[in-house]
Design a protein around this motif. Structure first.
Motif, short mmCIF file in Angstrom:
data_model
loop_
_atom_site.label_atom_id
_atom_site.label_comp_id
_atom_site.label_asym_id
_atom_site.label_seq_id
_atom_site.Cartn_x
_atom_site.Cartn_y
_atom_site.Cartn_z
N TYR A 15 16.22 6.80 -0.28
CA TYR A 15 17.44 6.20 0.27
C TYR A 15 18.10 7.14 1.27
CZ TYR A 15 17.12 2.97 -3.73
OH TYR A 15 16.71 2.05 -4.66
N ARG A 16 18.15 8.41 0.93
CA ARG A 16 18.76 9.40 1.83
C ARG A 16 17.95 9.53 3.12
NH1 ARG A 16 20.05 14.93 -0.36
NH2 ARG A 16 21.51 14.86 1.38
N ILE A 17 16.64 9.51 3.00
CA ILE A 17 15.78 9.60 4.18
C ILE A 17 15.97 8.38 5.08
CG2 ILE A 17 13.35 9.50 4.92
CD1 ILE A 17 14.25 12.32 4.14
N VAL A 18 16.04 7.21 4.49
CA VAL A 18 16.25 5.99 5.28
C VAL A 18 17.57 6.08 6.04
CG1 VAL A 18 16.72 3.50 5.12
CG2 VAL A 18 14.79 4.49 3.87
N LEU A 91 23.11 19.31 6.04
CA LEU A 91 22.28 18.17 5.64
C LEU A 91 20.83 18.61 5.47
CD1 LEU A 91 22.02 15.21 4.93
CD2 LEU A 91 21.83 14.69 7.38
N PHE A 92 20.35 19.48 6.34
CA PHE A 92 19.00 20.01 6.19
C PHE A 92 18.84 20.69 4.83
CE2 PHE A 92 16.29 23.82 6.40
CZ PHE A 92 15.05 23.19 6.52
N GLN A 93 19.78 21.58 4.50
CA GLN A 93 19.70 22.30 3.22
C GLN A 93 19.69 21.34 2.04
OE1 GLN A 93 19.07 25.49 2.85
NE2 GLN A 93 19.18 25.91 5.04
N SER A 94 20.52 20.32 2.11
CA SER A 94 20.61 19.35 1.02
C SER A 94 19.33 18.54 0.87
CB SER A 94 21.81 18.43 1.27
OG SER A 94 21.89 17.45 0.28
N LEU A 95 18.83 17.99 1.98
CA LEU A 95 17.59 17.21 1.93
C LEU A 95 16.40 18.07 1.52
CD1 LEU A 95 18.01 15.00 5.14
CD2 LEU A 95 17.93 14.17 2.77
N TYR A 96 16.35 19.27 2.08
CA TYR A 96 15.22 20.16 1.79
C TYR A 96 15.23 20.58 0.32
CZ TYR A 96 11.43 23.25 3.13
OH TYR A 96 10.20 23.84 3.26
#
Length: 120
Positions: A15-18, A91-96
């Motif tokens: 969902y986050r990626i979308v 956001l990068f840190q969170s997704l990664y």
């Protein structure tokens, strides 16, 4: 019924990626990277679902291994997109971090799946 952590985390991550890919494609007009990231990032959960519906232990391990590979590819695309300045640091840190947590779950699941095969 016990909660399935890998299923829950991979779906939430998808969902986050979308959401991010929608921003990447329509706000930043970066179509190629958005396409790459959405394919690998949503494929993780899709393969987990397929693994859950496997008809054998061997098929389960194969599907989970594919999902793990998709997770690794997603980490690659996140790094590339971040390096290209399309993804802010927070956001990068969170997704990664989410992706790393999913990867560790795959490592644990596959390790225990292979261990039970050796014990049988």
């Amino acid at each position: 019924m016990k909660e399935n952590a890998i299923l829950k985390k991979s779906e939430s991550f998808a969902y986050r990626i979308v959401d991010f890919c929608h921003h990447l494609k329509y706000d930043l007009h970066e179509y190629q990277l958005a396409g790459q990231l959405i394919r690998s990032g949503t494929s993780i959960g899709a393969n987990v679902v397929e693994a859950q519906n496997s008809i054998s232990k061997k098929e389960f391990v194969v599907k989970m291994t594919i999902a793990q590979k998709e997770c690794g590819e997603t980490m690659y695309w996140l790094r590339v997109i971040h390096h290209g300045k399309y993804l802010e640091d927070a956001l990068f840190q969170s997704l990664y971090k989410d992706c790393e947590e999913i990867m560790w779950l795959f490592i644990s699941i596959l390790k225990s799946s292979k261990k039970t095969d050796l014990e049988s």
